[in-house]
Write an enzyme that holds these catalytic residues in place. Structure first.
Site: not given
Ligand code: SPV
Ligand code: MG
Length: 431
Positions: A75, A89-91, A122, A204
């Site tokens: 503020y 203000h609300g508590d 409330t 992956d």
């Molecule tokens: C993921 O998180 O799957 C990515 C980013 O593609 S990296 O792992 O850095 O490629």
């Molecule tokens: Mg990726």
């Protein structure tokens, strides 16, 4: 007439607010500060109506002398110019991250002999229902989808955290901290191919298929409101990509990031240690164009990820591709690097920004993790993704627990480091 000040951070006025205004009026002439959009986001409450509409909503109560804008959650500025005799203000701010705002008010108001008046908050079924409605509105596809673009326009830098389940998504949704006199939180969620695959014990390599990725997105969406950026790997075949992004758009995902690789994709953090093929500039531009053509909204973003620095193809190649992808219609670009130093990312941003001041730039500072959000924002970066830190913190913790139980033939020794289940359950909303 004494001056009374209170501040609202809401899109709806319910009986709790009216109660505060009526109580405040007993002390004098009431001014109400309405939190600006940016301050509301810092508060973890994304606005669903405009600032002007919120101000008008407060005026319409007929209980206030004036309505003004409060630009920060603290503020300080308002208090300095208004010097109110009372702050009401609300508590409910005595606990949680708002505590520091209360403390700040108490310290400030003392300087001119003002007083803090706290009204019992409330909280009943009706108020809870209104709160729930607000949240549900934000979770609806049409609100969630456009929120990423809105945040890019509103925030110095949008911060996304990796999530791969309902529980990790709740951490991204609800974690708010006070830091440097401001409240801070994550703006968006990243559904990583690496962590989504890892959570399933899979590599992956685009092995976890789209149906499974959509299942993860759905789990995340079920319990959150924040926008989602999906790691779309290579986007696959153009013929499949156009179908998949329509599904994502309809679901309310805000953006897909596709990388300019082809064939059996491997994770970028392996760099040139493994065989990886970069897509041709032309083919990848075709993919972007095809994707843009099938979208139905202006909200959904296709972000093109440049792997040139990962694959040692050089800065010029990275920049040429960046400009070409934007020309093909990309709504943003992601530049990736596996260097420890952020130098090549900063060089890319500088050179890209010399020619293109607008296209959002996304970075994933997993390797170059010493750079701060402020430095990235200054370099012209719009979105920073913390792509795997949640997974990497959870895995050793779980593995250590497993080892400790095996070593001690009981759970007692491991227990000291564990969170009580009640604390985890508190994250989970009941309907
Ligand atoms: C993921 O998180 O799957 C990515 C980013 O593609 S990296 O792992 O850095 O490629
Ligand atoms: Mg990726």
């Amino acid at each position: 007439m004494k001056k009374v000040y209170t501040c609202f951070c809401t899109d709806v006025i319910h009986e709790g607010h009216l109660n505060i205004l009526r109580e405040a009026a007993k002390y004098g002439e009431v001014s109400v500060g309405v939190l600006s959009d940016g301050a509301m986001v810092g508060f973890n409450r994304f606005p669903t109506i405009s600032l002007e509409e919120r101000m008008e909503m407060v005026r319409q109560t007929g209980l206030v002398h004036e309505v003004l804008v409060q630009d920060e959650v603290v503020y300080d500025h308002v208090m300095e110019s208004l010097r109110p005799d009372y702050i009401v203000h609300g508590d409910n701010w005595k606990e949680g991250p708002e505590r520091f705002i209360r403390q700040n008010v108490l310290e400030n108001i003392e300087r001119w002999g003002g007083e803090l008046v706290e009204i019992p908050y409330t909280y009943n079924e009706k108020v809870k229902h209104i709160d729930d409605l607000m949240k549900e509105k934000l979770a609806m596809p049409e609100f969630r989808r456009k929120r990423l673009r809105q945040l890019i326009a509103m925030r110095p830098i949008v911060k996304a955290l990796e999530v791969h389940s309902g529980l990790t998504a709740l951490i991204a949704e609800k974690t708010v901290v006070e830091s440097g006199g401001r409240l801070d939180q994550f703006d968006a969620m990243w559904i990583s191919s690496l962590c989504d695959s890892t959570a399933k014990g899979k590599p992956d390599i685009e092995l976890v298929d789209m149906s499974s990725r959509i299942r993860t997105i759905d789990d995340v969406m079920d319990v959150t409101t924040k926008p989602i950026i999906l790691d779309g790997d290579t986007g696959g075949l153009i013929e499949h990509f156009v179908y998949n992004i329509r599904t994502l758009e309809r679901m309310g995902v805000s953006a897909v990031i596709i990388e300019d690789k082809t064939g059996l994709k491997k994770n970028s953090l392996f760099g040139t240690e493994v065989e990886q093929t970069q897509d041709s500039n032309d083919n990848f531009c075709e993919k972007i164009k095809a994707g843009k053509q099938v979208l139905r909204t202006e909200d959904f973003m296709i972000i093109a990820r440049i792997e040139s620095l990962i694959l040692d193809k050089g800065m010029e190649d990275a920049l040429n591709r960046g400009f070409a992808y934007v020309k093909a219609g990309a709504d943003g670009i992601m530049i990736h690097s596996r260097k420890k130093s952020p130098d090549e990312i900063l060089e890319f941003c500088r050179k890209f920004r010399e020619k293109d001041g607008d296209t959002p730039i996304v970075v994933v500072p997993t390797s170059f993790n010493s750079i701060t959000e402020e430095e990235l924002a200054q370099a012209g970066v719009n979105i920073v993704i913390y792509a795997n830190q949640l997974t990497r913190s959870a895995f050793p913790a779980m593995q250590n627990t497993a080892v400790e139980i095996l070593q001690n033939h009981r759970a007692l020794e491991a227990d000291a480091k564990l969170m009580p289940f009640q604390d985890i359950i508190r994250l989970i909303d009941e309907i």
